[in-house]
Design a protein around this motif. Structure first.
Motif, PDB file in Angstrom:
ATOM      1  N   UNK A 107       0.805  -1.230   0.000  1.00  0.00           N
ATOM      2  CA  UNK A 107       0.000   0.000   0.000  1.00  0.00           C
ATOM      3  C   UNK A 107       0.835   1.276   0.000  1.00  0.00           C
ATOM      4  N   UNK A 108       2.103   1.183  -0.391  1.00  0.00           N
ATOM      5  CA  UNK A 108       2.959   2.365  -0.454  1.00  0.00           C
ATOM      6  C   UNK A 108       3.979   2.171  -1.562  1.00  0.00           C
ATOM      7  N   UNK A 109       4.478   3.279  -2.083  1.00  0.00           N
ATOM      8  CA  UNK A 109       5.611   3.227  -2.995  1.00  0.00           C
ATOM      9  C   UNK A 109       6.802   3.689  -2.170  1.00  0.00           C
ATOM     10  N   UNK A 110       7.731   2.765  -1.915  1.00  0.00           N
ATOM     11  CA  UNK A 110       8.869   3.064  -1.050  1.00  0.00           C
ATOM     12  C   UNK A 110      10.109   2.344  -1.567  1.00  0.00           C
ATOM     13  N   UNK A 111      11.182   2.411  -0.781  1.00  0.00           N
ATOM     14  CA  UNK A 111      12.449   1.812  -1.214  1.00  0.00           C
ATOM     15  C   UNK A 111      12.338   0.310  -1.440  1.00  0.00           C
ATOM     16  N   UNK A 112      11.444  -0.365  -0.718  1.00  0.00           N
ATOM     17  CA  UNK A 112      11.274  -1.802  -0.927  1.00  0.00           C
ATOM     18  C   UNK A 112      10.771  -2.084  -2.349  1.00  0.00           C
ATOM     19  N   UNK A 113       9.900  -1.230  -2.850  1.00  0.00           N
ATOM     20  CA  UNK A 113       9.415  -1.386  -4.225  1.00  0.00           C
ATOM     21  C   UNK A 113      10.535  -1.122  -5.224  1.00  0.00           C
ATOM     22  N   UNK A 114      11.296  -0.068  -4.983  1.00  0.00           N
ATOM     23  CA  UNK A 114      12.409   0.253  -5.869  1.00  0.00           C
ATOM     24  C   UNK A 114      13.430  -0.886  -5.879  1.00  0.00           C
ATOM     25  N   UNK A 115      13.744  -1.419  -4.683  1.00  0.00           N
ATOM     26  CA  UNK A 115      14.673  -2.549  -4.592  1.00  0.00           C
ATOM     27  C   UNK A 115      14.152  -3.763  -5.361  1.00  0.00           C
ATOM     28  N   UNK A 116      12.853  -4.032  -5.236  1.00  0.00           N
ATOM     29  CA  UNK A 116      12.259  -5.174  -5.939  1.00  0.00           C
ATOM     30  C   UNK A 116      12.343  -4.985  -7.452  1.00  0.00           C
ATOM     31  N   UNK A 117      12.139  -3.756  -7.920  1.00  0.00           N
ATOM     32  CA  UNK A 117      12.218  -3.484  -9.358  1.00  0.00           C
ATOM     33  C   UNK A 117      13.656  -3.630  -9.860  1.00  0.00           C
ATOM     34  N   UNK A 118      14.619  -3.157  -9.074  1.00  0.00           N
ATOM     35  CA  UNK A 118      16.028  -3.298  -9.457  1.00  0.00           C
ATOM     36  C   UNK A 118      16.417  -4.769  -9.467  1.00  0.00           C
ATOM     37  N   UNK A 119      15.979  -5.519  -8.451  1.00  0.00           N
ATOM     38  CA  UNK A 119      16.251  -6.965  -8.415  1.00  0.00           C
ATOM     39  C   UNK A 119      15.633  -7.662  -9.626  1.00  0.00           C
ATOM     40  N   UNK A 120      14.430  -7.258 -10.004  1.00  0.00           N
ATOM     41  CA  UNK A 120      13.783  -7.833 -11.185  1.00  0.00           C
ATOM     42  C   UNK A 120      14.605  -7.528 -12.438  1.00  0.00           C
ATOM     43  N   UNK A 121      15.051  -6.289 -12.552  1.00  0.00           N
ATOM     44  CA  UNK A 121      15.851  -5.879 -13.706  1.00  0.00           C
ATOM     45  C   UNK A 121      17.167  -6.659 -13.768  1.00  0.00           C
ATOM     46  N   UNK A 122      17.731  -6.989 -12.608  1.00  0.00           N
ATOM     47  CA  UNK A 122      18.977  -7.756 -12.528  1.00  0.00           C
ATOM     48  C   UNK A 122      18.747  -9.269 -12.551  1.00  0.00           C
ATOM     49  N   UNK A 123      17.496  -9.689 -12.757  1.00  0.00           N
ATOM     50  CA  UNK A 123      17.127 -11.110 -12.833  1.00  0.00           C
ATOM     51  C   UNK A 123      17.428 -11.868 -11.534  1.00  0.00           C
ATOM     52  N   UNK A 124      17.343 -11.193 -10.391  1.00  0.00           N
ATOM     53  CA  UNK A 124      17.530 -11.867  -9.115  1.00  0.00           C
ATOM     54  C   UNK A 124      16.236 -11.993  -8.338  1.00  0.00           C
ATOM     55  N   UNK A 125      15.143 -11.500  -8.903  1.00  0.00           N
ATOM     56  CA  UNK A 125      13.833 -11.596  -8.267  1.00  0.00           C
ATOM     57  C   UNK A 125      12.781 -11.642  -9.366  1.00  0.00           C
ATOM     58  N   UNK A 126      11.764 -12.426  -9.139  1.00  0.00           N
ATOM     59  CA  UNK A 126      10.670 -12.489 -10.092  1.00  0.00           C
ATOM     60  C   UNK A 126       9.509 -11.608  -9.656  1.00  0.00           C
ATOM     61  N   UNK A 127       8.849 -11.027 -10.608  1.00  0.00           N
ATOM     62  CA  UNK A 127       7.596 -10.306 -10.394  1.00  0.00           C
ATOM     63  C   UNK A 127       6.640 -10.791 -11.472  1.00  0.00           C
ATOM     64  N   UNK A 128       5.404 -11.027 -11.088  1.00  0.00           N
ATOM     65  CA  UNK A 128       4.437 -11.433 -12.104  1.00  0.00           C
ATOM     66  C   UNK A 128       3.048 -10.924 -11.747  1.00  0.00           C
ATOM     67  N   UNK A 129       2.124 -11.115 -12.669  1.00  0.00           N
ATOM     68  CA  UNK A 129       0.745 -10.704 -12.454  1.00  0.00           C
ATOM     69  C   UNK A 129       0.616  -9.220 -12.180  1.00  0.00           C
ATOM     70  N   UNK A 130      -0.248  -8.893 -11.227  1.00  0.00           N
ATOM     71  CA  UNK A 130      -0.514  -7.486 -10.918  1.00  0.00           C
ATOM     72  C   UNK A 130       0.714  -6.787 -10.349  1.00  0.00           C
TER      73      UNK A 130
END
Length: 163
Positions: A107-130
């Motif tokens: 329910x917030x846009x914070x550093x955890x979201x940014x970290x997750x996006x960077x990890x996704x970009x670096x192929x170290x974390x998956x994100x899918x769906x919504x």
């Protein structure tokens, strides 16, 4: 985009008007243009993370067409926090919420979201769906560096400050 003499930004609160003499004036209004439901994908999109739930319910029921609305968490509990992964029910038809920038559903846009996006970009974390859709801030098909810049701009001032 240009609409009725106004150049409207992709930010829902800023409208610019171009006069015939090429003078541009800005006017700040509460203009909600990006909130929509997609019947094909069963998504409610364009709603910023942290939007008060009552504003969402009022927006979708304001049309005077007898629409009922309620918001729940993914496990069906009523909630007062708008987050990616929530379910917006319009006349008991479910739509999964995509709160732009909220890729972890807190329910917030914070550093955890940014970290997750960077990890996704670096192929170290998956994100899918919504959750993946919430990171597509530039709406160009996949999370890239430009989405990360957009997410950076969405951070609260103390989190986005350069050190």
């Amino acid at each position: 985009w240009y609409e009725g003499g106004y150049l409207i930004s992709n930010q829902p609160t800023l409208m610019l008007q171009a006069e015939s003499d090429r003078q541009i004036t800005a006017r700040f209004d509460k203009v909600i243009t990006g909130w929509q439901t997609d019947l094909e994908t069963a998504r409610a999109v364009g709603i910023p993370a942290g939007t008060p739930v009552q504003d969402v319910i009022d927006y979708f029921t304001d049309s005077g067409q007898g629409i009922t609305a309620r918001l729940t968490t993914a496990d069906g509990k009523e909630t007062d926090l708008l987050a990616t992964g929530n379910i917006l029910y319009l006349n008991d038809e479910p739509y999964y919420v995509v709160a732009l920038g909220d890729v972890n559903g807190d329910a917030a846009v914070d550093m955890q979201d940014l970290d997750a996006m960077i990890d996704y970009l670096n192929c170290t974390r998956g994100l899918d769906g919504v959750y993946l859709e919430a990171g597509l801030l530039c709406r160009n098909g996949d999370i890239d560096l430009f989405d990360i810049y957009e997410a950076w701009d969405m951070l609260p001032p103390q989190e986005g400050a350069a050190s």
